[in-house]
Design a protein around this motif. Sequence first.
Motif, PDB file in Angstrom:
ATOM      1  N   TRP A  49      -4.526 152.713 -35.524  1.00  0.00           N
ATOM      2  CA  TRP A  49      -4.638 154.217 -34.707  1.00  0.00           C
ATOM      3  C   TRP A  49      -5.420 154.251 -33.583  1.00  0.00           C
ATOM      4  N   ILE A  50      -6.474 153.207 -33.719  1.00  0.00           N
ATOM      5  CA  ILE A  50      -7.128 153.322 -32.486  1.00  0.00           C
ATOM      6  C   ILE A  50      -6.370 152.914 -31.312  1.00  0.00           C
ATOM      7  N   LEU A  51      -5.539 151.927 -31.440  1.00  0.00           N
ATOM      8  CA  LEU A  51      -4.465 151.716 -30.332  1.00  0.00           C
ATOM      9  C   LEU A  51      -3.534 152.941 -30.121  1.00  0.00           C
ATOM     10  N   ASP A  52      -3.234 153.766 -30.809  1.00  0.00           N
ATOM     11  CA  ASP A  52      -2.310 154.805 -30.829  1.00  0.00           C
ATOM     12  C   ASP A  52      -3.029 155.905 -30.031  1.00  0.00           C
ATOM     13  N   GLY A  53      -4.261 156.141 -30.489  1.00  0.00           N
ATOM     14  CA  GLY A  53      -4.995 157.350 -29.460  1.00  0.00           C
ATOM     15  C   GLY A  53      -5.154 156.743 -27.958  1.00  0.00           C
ATOM     16  N   LEU A  54      -5.426 155.342 -27.930  1.00  0.00           N
ATOM     17  CA  LEU A  54      -5.619 154.871 -26.620  1.00  0.00           C
ATOM     18  C   LEU A  54      -4.306 155.063 -25.835  1.00  0.00           C
ATOM     19  N   GLU A  55      -3.352 154.715 -26.382  1.00  0.00           N
ATOM     20  CA  GLU A  55      -2.174 154.674 -25.375  1.00  0.00           C
ATOM     21  C   GLU A  55      -1.692 156.091 -25.209  1.00  0.00           C
ATOM     22  N   ILE A 189     -10.226 156.899 -16.437  1.00  0.00           N
ATOM     23  CA  ILE A 189     -10.858 157.023 -15.272  1.00  0.00           C
ATOM     24  C   ILE A 189     -11.372 155.797 -14.223  1.00  0.00           C
ATOM     25  N   VAL A 190     -11.518 154.599 -14.858  1.00  0.00           N
ATOM     26  CA  VAL A 190     -11.667 153.335 -14.387  1.00  0.00           C
ATOM     27  C   VAL A 190     -10.273 152.803 -13.796  1.00  0.00           C
ATOM     28  N   MET A 191      -9.383 152.883 -14.569  1.00  0.00           N
ATOM     29  CA  MET A 191      -8.119 152.254 -14.100  1.00  0.00           C
ATOM     30  C   MET A 191      -7.110 153.004 -13.075  1.00  0.00           C
ATOM     31  N   LEU A 192      -7.757 154.214 -12.769  1.00  0.00           N
ATOM     32  CA  LEU A 192      -6.974 155.098 -12.054  1.00  0.00           C
ATOM     33  C   LEU A 192      -7.899 155.033 -10.757  1.00  0.00           C
ATOM     34  N   ASP A 193      -8.895 154.477 -10.547  1.00  0.00           N
ATOM     35  CA  ASP A 193      -9.858 154.577  -9.479  1.00  0.00           C
ATOM     36  C   ASP A 193      -9.273 153.605  -8.513  1.00  0.00           C
ATOM     37  N   THR A 194      -8.415 153.937  -7.404  1.00  0.00           N
ATOM     38  CA  THR A 194      -8.023 153.056  -6.293  1.00  0.00           C
ATOM     39  C   THR A 194      -8.903 152.290  -5.601  1.00  0.00           C
ATOM     40  N   ASP A 195     -10.227 152.398  -5.649  1.00  0.00           N
ATOM     41  CA  ASP A 195     -11.275 151.532  -5.084  1.00  0.00           C
ATOM     42  C   ASP A 195     -11.524 150.296  -6.038  1.00  0.00           C
ATOM     43  N   ILE A 196     -10.891 150.129  -7.278  1.00  0.00           N
ATOM     44  CA  ILE A 196     -10.969 148.915  -8.162  1.00  0.00           C
ATOM     45  C   ILE A 196      -9.769 148.349  -8.131  1.00  0.00           C
ATOM     46  N   PHE A 197      -8.691 149.333  -8.605  1.00  0.00           N
ATOM     47  CA  PHE A 197      -7.135 148.693  -8.567  1.00  0.00           C
ATOM     48  C   PHE A 197      -6.221 149.463  -7.782  1.00  0.00           C
ATOM     49  N   PRO A 198      -5.305 148.883  -7.361  1.00  0.00           N
ATOM     50  CA  PRO A 198      -4.181 149.435  -6.486  1.00  0.00           C
ATOM     51  C   PRO A 198      -3.474 150.507  -7.208  1.00  0.00           C
ATOM     52  N   LYS A 199      -2.781 151.598  -6.779  1.00  0.00           N
ATOM     53  CA  LYS A 199      -1.905 152.550  -7.525  1.00  0.00           C
ATOM     54  C   LYS A 199      -1.173 152.050  -8.398  1.00  0.00           C
ATOM     55  N   ASP A 200      -0.177 150.837  -7.961  1.00  0.00           N
ATOM     56  CA  ASP A 200       0.862 150.264  -8.727  1.00  0.00           C
ATOM     57  C   ASP A 200       0.414 149.464 -10.046  1.00  0.00           C
ATOM     58  N   LEU A 201      -1.104 149.153  -9.988  1.00  0.00           N
ATOM     59  CA  LEU A 201      -1.441 148.234 -11.012  1.00  0.00           C
ATOM     60  C   LEU A 201      -2.319 148.796 -11.990  1.00  0.00           C
ATOM     61  N   GLY A 202      -2.957 149.577 -11.740  1.00  0.00           N
ATOM     62  CA  GLY A 202      -4.145 150.097 -12.764  1.00  0.00           C
ATOM     63  C   GLY A 202      -3.478 150.641 -13.991  1.00  0.00           C
ATOM     64  N   TRP A 203      -2.265 151.619 -13.685  1.00  0.00           N
ATOM     65  CA  TRP A 203      -1.707 152.271 -15.034  1.00  0.00           C
ATOM     66  C   TRP A 203      -1.094 151.138 -15.780  1.00  0.00           C
ATOM     67  N   ARG A 204      -0.579 149.985 -15.222  1.00  0.00           N
ATOM     68  CA  ARG A 204      -0.143 148.893 -15.986  1.00  0.00           C
ATOM     69  C   ARG A 204      -1.099 148.212 -16.783  1.00  0.00           C
ATOM     70  N   LEU A 205      -2.003 147.942 -16.149  1.00  0.00           N
ATOM     71  CA  LEU A 205      -3.198 147.240 -16.948  1.00  0.00           C
ATOM     72  C   LEU A 205      -4.027 147.716 -18.097  1.00  0.00           C
ATOM     73  N   SER A 206      -3.715 149.168 -17.892  1.00  0.00           N
ATOM     74  CA  SER A 206      -4.153 150.071 -18.925  1.00  0.00           C
ATOM     75  C   SER A 206      -3.279 149.684 -20.442  1.00  0.00           C
ATOM     76  N   PHE A 207      -1.969 149.900 -19.819  1.00  0.00           N
ATOM     77  CA  PHE A 207      -0.902 149.619 -21.231  1.00  0.00           C
ATOM     78  C   PHE A 207      -1.103 147.934 -21.614  1.00  0.00           C
ATOM     79  N   ALA A 208      -1.530 147.145 -20.793  1.00  0.00           N
ATOM     80  CA  ALA A 208      -1.558 145.587 -20.989  1.00  0.00           C
ATOM     81  C   ALA A 208      -2.936 145.388 -21.963  1.00  0.00           C
ATOM     82  N   LEU A 209      -4.014 146.282 -21.744  1.00  0.00           N
ATOM     83  CA  LEU A 209      -5.141 145.921 -22.432  1.00  0.00           C
ATOM     84  C   LEU A 209      -4.729 146.318 -23.879  1.00  0.00           C
ATOM     85  N   GLY A 210      -3.896 147.578 -24.071  1.00  0.00           N
ATOM     86  CA  GLY A 210      -3.663 147.818 -25.514  1.00  0.00           C
ATOM     87  C   GLY A 210      -2.839 146.536 -26.212  1.00  0.00           C
ATOM     88  N   VAL A 211      -2.125 146.132 -25.381  1.00  0.00           N
ATOM     89  CA  VAL A 211      -1.366 144.833 -26.051  1.00  0.00           C
ATOM     90  C   VAL A 211      -2.184 143.963 -26.430  1.00  0.00           C
TER      91      VAL A 211
END
Length: 504
Positions: A49-55, A189-211
Amino acid sequence: MTATPSSLGDGTGTGAHTGTVTTAVPARLDRLPWSRWHWMIVIGLGTVWILDGLEVTIVGNVAGRLAEDGSGLDITAEQVTGVAAALYVAGACSGALFFGWLTDRYGRKKLFMVTLVVYLAATALTALSMESWWFFLFRFLTGFGIGGEYAAINSAIDELIPSLYRGRVDLIINGSYWLGAIGGALLSIVMLDTDIFPKDLGWRLSFALGVVLGLVILLVRRHVPESPRWQFIHGHSEAAEKLVDSVEREIEAEKGAELPPPAGEITIHQRKSIGFGIIAKTVFARYPRRAVLGLSLFIGQAFLYNAITFGFGTILITFFDVPTGSTGYYFAVIAAGNFLGPLLLGRLFDTVGRRIMITSTYLLSGLLLFGTAWLFGRGSLTATTLTACWCVVLFFASTGASSAYLTVSEIFPMETRAMAIAFFYALGTAAGGIAGPLVFADLTASGVPGDTVLAFQIGAALMCAAGVVAAFFAVNAERRSLEDIAEPLSALRADESAGVAERG
């Protein structure tokens, strides 16, 4: 254990043999003290359920980013929160019903492994989306997996956890969704910070972390056994006895003391499966008051959560000028309130009792939301004080919502448990995820305070109505065996058992 085997077997070719069996397995499981073995079950099954809430939280928070140029996906924010959200809900409803039927037929363990694999694969493929249709498809399949999880997991947990602890454990596990929501809000908040991750990568990494987290859970889950209750009813009585024997030896070694004798036995006629007709007749004809209770609890909490949480960001932005990038902090705060409710109040469901606690949590959350609506309509709230009000409302509402899952998982017979969970979950999810947005989306986004007040009042009224139903129809299930709360359909009456003994 004594048994009178059938000469026909179960016809499945799985090594199961149907017949009449007398067993103390339920009583043996219910008298176990809390142990490392139970912690393994909680970690292996409950943490999903933690994963469900995360995603779910991540998807809501990345909607704006996905719509931006350079995200790598040609999609609008409205499509993410509208089409993709509706498909996720449709998948969850479909998956609950489909996997719920399979769970009652083929066992808890097989299905809670399959549903997690489906969920993880679909989440991983969502991260690889390059086209909107691909994103939509795998949002549906992700929901399909998570819907199946609710049926398989809740039935397994209730059948493996001792009756003394069943209420609090079930509530905390269902409430752990909000731990994932906190993580998703802060992670976005971290993954959408474009100073850390490009626009086309941060949101993908968010899903990948859940996996990645899901794969860890999958490794732990491999060690969670099949439900012995399911086994002895479906022709695997020897496997059930051996499993409980091994658990008892492990716990006696851990505690350094012998276990007390079990409180009683049950005699059942084993059967390999139950048809939809019998399930429907059992739930609605044999237990009509319980069916009304389940429907009321699920629909009430579904509409309350749509009145508050799904329009949360829009309300903050529209009425309090909170920047889009800051709504995650506010959401993390109310998510914490959601988790603290089941965590702190869960024990009372096993001590004070189900009827009092279900009724009070539903009524209190509804009345407090009416109060919040009044303050909001008067213009007396700021973004901070509104969030504080929501924390208090959701402290009780989350406990009540979690008790809805607990209720439908323990008040119907063993053979129908997963399908009952699936049915009420699907109906509540459909009401909240389909009808809810249709009712509340325009109200919370209109910019007119009176419209948002009306949305709050609708959710509050339905929660109060469900609380009233619980006051009359709730079952006093605390500290009682599942078989005592709802006798298995396969159970034999005392006179039938005596007849079997004479023939044997």
